[in-house]
Design a protein around this motif. Structure first.
Motif, short mmCIF file in Angstrom:
data_model
loop_
_atom_site.label_atom_id
_atom_site.label_comp_id
_atom_site.label_asym_id
_atom_site.label_seq_id
_atom_site.Cartn_x
_atom_site.Cartn_y
_atom_site.Cartn_z
N ASN A 10 0.83 -1.20 0.00
CA ASN A 10 0.00 0.00 0.00
C ASN A 10 0.86 1.25 0.00
N ILE B 264 0.67 4.04 -2.88
CA ILE B 264 0.21 5.40 -2.61
C ILE B 264 1.30 6.40 -2.99
N ASP C 286 -6.88 10.72 -6.38
CA ASP C 286 -7.26 10.86 -4.98
C ASP C 286 -8.37 9.88 -4.63
N ILE D 215 -7.02 6.34 -4.34
CA ILE D 215 -6.32 6.11 -3.07
C ILE D 215 -7.32 6.00 -1.93
N ASN D 216 -8.26 6.90 -1.96
CA ASN D 216 -9.22 6.94 -0.86
C ASN D 216 -10.11 5.72 -0.85
N ILE E 35 -7.93 2.05 -1.19
CA ILE E 35 -6.94 1.71 -0.17
C ILE E 35 -7.42 2.13 1.22
N VAL E 36 -7.68 3.40 1.40
CA VAL E 36 -7.98 3.88 2.75
C VAL E 36 -9.31 3.33 3.24
N LEU E 37 -10.34 3.56 2.44
CA LEU E 37 -11.65 3.09 2.87
C LEU E 37 -11.71 1.57 2.88
N ASP F 90 -9.41 -0.45 3.57
CA ASP F 90 -8.80 -0.94 4.79
C ASP F 90 -9.76 -0.83 5.97
N LYS F 91 -10.49 0.26 5.99
CA LYS F 91 -11.43 0.43 7.10
C LYS F 91 -12.48 -0.66 7.07
N GLU G 286 -6.79 -5.89 0.25
CA GLU G 286 -7.72 -5.01 -0.45
C GLU G 286 -7.97 -5.58 -1.84
N ASP H 137 -12.42 -5.85 0.93
CA ASP H 137 -13.40 -4.78 1.11
C ASP H 137 -14.78 -5.18 0.59
#
Lengths: 417, 641
Positions: free
Chosen positions: B334, B338, B416, B419-420, B423-425, B427-428, B550, B618
């Protein structure tokens, strides 16, 4: 006696402080120590075998207690006890045969021993082992009185003593001790030459262009591979480094010095590489009676990977590594945890390792075991100095080396205390 | 990326070929439209329904002209053979075309008919004669005057519908062919421009190529472009593109291009010439892995730094990321992904289209240059490959109407969003899912240092769950120590051990959490070397193995072992153990010893799917068998993002 005491104490210290490494060295030193113990033992006129057994056991118990994980010590102690019993038996039977030749001559084994009185009983036993005498009813019957007699050692000794009273006592006592020491010498010889005996079989197992994987370092494996190399076999060796001791580096160095094509891989790459490997050859720390192996840490993983890819998993073990015990929970009970410093830098993690972090219990534990237990189903073949064997056969092989009464030495310690 | 851009060009060309006649003669068109409505009953294969209307109708109409369509089908081939002598070099190829692929024969017929239709005065005689010879009988002889180009157009169309038909049956195999076509077409365009003045020359060229093989046909396609792709048609084409492109693109991606092999002579040589870095000499290279590029270590850093000003075409942000890869400062799928995307973002912001170039094309090639630079620093991970593919598809799909600054902001916001969301979301979502699998009293085992797993552990700890963590580590990366440090600081109770002791600790473990670099569509988990061993031992001890990954890291490749594709680490890292001065057996080797010794430092391995209990992604928790489904669905989705 006092000088043996000093020797014993010295050896005990070494064992306790883990100064002796490697089962071969341990076995050899144990045998040498026991030999001196035997030679120092003052022989009574009656019941000499029992006296010898008693003194050897007394020392043996202490040795085993010093480092119960070093199974080679117990093995050698039991081997020596077995030797004493066999020598005693052979002398007794020889004496009995001398007494009533006609009565006992139908016993084939006895006549055999009569014909070669000069040979020690151990040699005969070895000979009979190597020919793998069939378990005929006769041998079974012959074994029974032996093992049945020994639990009450004193009485059996008394019996034999009573029976052989007619024989010349003084010459016999000297002969027993002499024979036992002779046999122990042979044992020491065996231990030091087991590498060659095992290595001799290398050509039968390694073919041209073979790819062999091994983990860590073992002298037996080194000799085995080099023997094949000397026989003009060209093959390739993958050596897994064997963290955390990284003995694999040492083995790799030895192998390249002898001109073998060697690839050093990390332990983590074993699974990746094993699909291209033809055979896994490893050394062992001890072989248990059920065919399980106490081996350097990491080998269970290798064995599982080998099983997954149907790669033969071959264990090389000298006969001094054959342990007559059946393992129970060996991963824990027959294991030893080494210093965390091999894995972690104390300086970096000292604050987490100590108990002062407030709660009372440390947050961080470091586990650094020395051995792995490889269950028998994962082992394809054992190569010992007497040849190749299946794991399922180990119990039988072991029965040749030890007498059943010596298997449990610890219990006697408990009762003695 | 070339291929992708081409793919767009293809439909336009097709369209043009179709409509060329329409400017001079309006008749054929209405005709073709009319039959197209009839076409459903006519088309005997259900597959034809999905064909784009543009490709199919003309043939129909023609076939009407011809009369018995069905009768015509087999005829060409037969007739051909009979007429071979008269036809000359042109026919054989046709006959080959028809004979070798039965489904095509119909299409061939269609095209021919179309050709006949347009022949109403557009074909040159010589061509028509050749053409007609391959036809049954019909009105083809009527065609009197044709432009060579228009014939070529028809011919060019020939492969395309045929392929599209074939695609329906086996979509995957068709893709490379198409790509080839478009590339060849481009090449041919230049060629034809040169040759355009002399029509005879073009003919000669055509006949020459036609004699070769069916694949040579595309060569003739360009002429029709030159013939004047009318503006109207191109607009019409663009409409259709909107529909078609995604489908085509998808088809294209069905079969990933073969990986470039390092030991490939032709390519390897080129790579070396182009390379920025010195290639380490081949000493000590493990024979089994000669197809992989050798590890480039940080010692080349100064060299690269010294060349900083020579490589001005590299954007400084990209350059920085490349150096970080090389030095090993950036690791973890990741993080690397990123960093790369953000560097690209910066590069795009600073980008200005050079004069006489289009933004889409120039930017894609720019990005391609960046990527190859990054590859030189360290081979890309699968996740980065996916991200690059995403970015390129975004660039390729930029509407032509956008101004440069608009295009740039769109791209930046796309990055953006990637990435958001990916990857970021993602992961959440993953840690929500995974936390449900952690109960009080659990002993969780993790291997190496995976950032998702770390987040899961910390999240579960925050939730107040009582559990212990076993951190398993391995030489030479020893990433677990860093993870251990971070976990212990957060107050998690940890057990640390080496990979070799895995059998010892596995007795008390209740769950194994693993990260992954990529998951292949056969369920194989491609991850840090040693993961496979951990999963295997866990499987042997009946401990469930949860792989957290992911979905953007999923890849449609398949792999069975860890050898065909992998990455090599620094071999010298093996002989040294940090913090252990006593391990120095390999320090002073003689040359002879070095000759026999190879050091192998693999970076990844492939875990068979049977060791994996569940993959936490995800999209939820899925079995490894569902990976191909996600791969397919996901690909659709990220094209639409």
């Amino acid at each position: 006696m006092p000088d043996t005491q000093a020797l014993v104490n010295d050896f005990l210290n070494k064992l306790k402080k883990r100064k002796i490494e490697g089962s071969q060295a341990t076995a050899k030193q144990t045998a040498e120590l026991l030999r001196s113990v035997i030679s120092q033992t003052r022989m009574p006129y009656t019941n000499q075998a029992a006296a010898l057994i008693h003194s050897v056991k007394a020392v043996g118990e202490r040795l085993i207690a010093a480092n119960p994980v070093e199974l080679a010590v117990g093995n050698v102690v039991r081997r020596v006890l077995h030797i004493i019993r066999e020598e005693d038996l052979s002398l007794t039977t020889a004496a009995m045969a001398g007494l009533n030749l006609s009565a006992e001559s139908d016993d084939e084994d006895d006549t055999d021993r009569d014909n070669h009185p000069a040979l020690s009983a151990a040699a005969i036993a070895a000979a009979s082992r190597s020919t793998l005498r069939p378990p005929s009813l006769q041998t079974l019957l012959e074994d029974v009185p032996d093992s049945a007699a020994v639990p009450h050692t004193s009485s059996s000794g008394g019996d034999s003593e009573g029976k052989s009273k007619s024989a010349d006592k003084s010459s016999r006592s000297r002969k027993l001790k002499h024979d036992v020491i002779e046999a122990v010498n042979e044992l020491i010889q065996d231990i030091s030459t087991c590498h060659e005996l095992i290595a001799e079989q290398a050509v039968e197992h390694i073919h041209q262009k073979e790819v062999i994987l091994t983990l860590g370092s073992s002298r037996t494996v080194l000799e085995f591979l080099c023997a094949a190399k000397e026989k003009k076999r060209s093959f390739r060796v993958f050596v897994a480094e064997g963290a955390p001791r990284y003995q694999g580096h040492l083995l790799a160095k030895e192998l390249v010095t002898r001109g073998l094509q060697t690839t050093l891989i990390t332990d983590s790459a074993v699974f990746a590489m094993i699909s291209r490997v033809n055979m896994v050859i490893v050394g062992a720390h001890a072989v248990m009676a059920n065919g399980g192996v106490i081996a350097p840490v990491g080998l269970n993983m290798v064995a599982l990977a080998a099983q997954k890819h149907a790669v033969p998993f071959v264990v090389l073990a000298g006969s001094h590594k054959l342990c007559p015990l059946y393992p129970h929970h060996p991963e824990v009970l027959l294991n030893e945890l080494r210093s965390p410093s091999e894995l972690l830098d104390f300086g970096e993690f000292s604050d987490c390792l100590d108990f002062g972090s407030g709660i009372g219990a440390p947050l961080l534990h470091v586990v650094n075991p020395t051995f792995d237990y490889v269950p028998p189903k994962l082992v394809s073949l054992f190569i010992t100095d007497t040849g190749g064997h299946n794991p399922s056969y180990m119990y039988r092989l072991i029965a040749d080396y030890y007498s059943a009464d010596d298997l449990v030495l610890e219990r006697r310690t408990a009762s003695g205390n | 990326m070339d291929a992708r851009r081409m793919s767009r060009a293809v439909p336009r060309v097709r369209q043009v070929g179709f409509f060329t006649p329409n400017t001079p003669v309006q008749q054929p068109r209405p005709q073709s439209a009319a039959p197209s409505s009839e076409s459903p009953p006519l088309s005997d294969s259900p597959a034809s329904n999905s064909l784009s209307p543009v490709m199919i109708p003309p043939p129909r109409h023609l076939s009407d002209n011809l009369g018995g369509r069905t009768a015509a089908v087999p005829v060409p081939g037969r007739e051909n053979s009979g007429e071979l002598p008269t036809v000359g070099s042109y026919n054989p190829s046709e006959s080959v075309l028809w004979l070798d692929s039965p489904p095509r024969s119909r299409i061939g017929d269609e095209e021919l008919s179309e050709g006949a239709e347009s022949s109403l005065g557009w074909y040159r005689r010589s061509n028509s004669a050749k053409f007609a010879s391959s036809l049954p009988s019909g009105g083809f002889n009527l065609s009197t005057v044709k432009h060579p180009e228009s014939v070529a157009a028809v011919e060019a169309k020939n492969p395309l519908p045929g392929k599209s038909e074939a695609q329906k049956e086996q979509a995957s195999s068709s893709k490379p062919l198409k790509a080839k076509t478009t590339k060849a077409e481009r090449r041919a365009l230049q060629e034809s421009q040169r040759a355009a003045k002399a029509a005879s020359k073009a003919e000669a060229n055509k006949s020459g190529t036609a004699g070769g093989a069916p694949s040579s046909k595309p060569m003739k396609q360009p002429p029709l472009k030159k013939d004047g792709p009318p503006v109207a048609s191109s607009i019409a084409a663009s409409e259709r593109i909107g529909v078609d492109r995604s489908v085509e693109k998808e088809r294209k991606k069905d079969l990933p291009p073969p990986r470039k092999q390092f030991d490939d002579e032709s390519r390897g040589g080129r790579a070396k010439r182009r390379s920025v870095l010195n290639q380490p000499e081949a000493r000590n290279r493990v024979e089994l892995f000669r197809h992989l590029p050798p590890h480039k270590n940080g010692t080349q850093l100064p060299y690269l730094q010294s060349k900083f000003f020579e490589l001005h075409e590299k954007h400084p942000a990209v350059y920085k990321v490349g150096l970080q890869y090389l030095a090993g400062d950036l690791s973890g799928g990741n993080a690397r992904c990123i960093a790369m995307l953000q560097a690209f973002q910066e590069a795009i912001r600073d980008y200005s289209t050079p004069p006489e170039k289009t933004l889409t094309r120039d930017l894609t090639s720019k990005i391609g240059g960046f990527v190859s630079f990054l590859i030189e620093c360290r081979p890309l991970s699968m996740s980065m490959g996916n991200a690059i593919r995403f970015l390129k598809s975004r660039i390729a799909r930029l509407p032509l109407t956008l101004s440069e600054s608009e295009a740039k902001t769109t791209l930046c916001s796309d990055i953006d969003r990637f990435i958001n969301e990916k990857i970021v979301l993602a992961d959440k979502v993953i840690l929500r899912h995974a936390a449900t699998k952690i109960r009080d009293g659990d002993v969780l085992l993790t291997y190496g240092s995976s950032c998702v797993v770390e987040m899961i552990l910390l999240y579960a700890h925050e939730l107040g769950k009582q559990f212990r963590v076993v951190v398993v580590d391995s030489h030479p990366m020893l990433e677990g120590q860093k993870l251990l440090r971070r976990l212990v600081v957060k107050g998690l109770s940890c057990i640390y051990t080496q990979l070799n002791a895995i059998s010892y600790v596995m007795h008390e473990v209740t769950r194994v959490f693993l990260g992954a670099s990529s998951i292949f569509s056969n369920g194989t988990v491609y991850s840090m070397v040693g993961t496979a061993s951990v999963a295997m031992v866990a499987h042997a001890f009946r401990v469930p193995v949860l792989v957290c990954c992911e979905a953007y890291k999923f890849h449609e490749r398949v792999q069975l072992d860890s050898i065909c594709f992998n990455e090599l680490g620094d071999p010298d890292a093996i002989s040294k153990v940090p913090g252990r001065v006593d391990v120095n057996f390999l320090d002073n080797l003689t040359d002879k010893q070095k000759e026999n010794l190879e050091l192998l430092n693999l970076k990844y391995d492939a875990t068979p799917s049977d060791y994996i209990s569940v993959i936490v992604t995800d999209y939820g928790m899925i079995p490894p068998t569902s990976v191909p489904v996600i791969v397919r669905e996901y690909r659709k989705e990220y094209l639409l993002i």
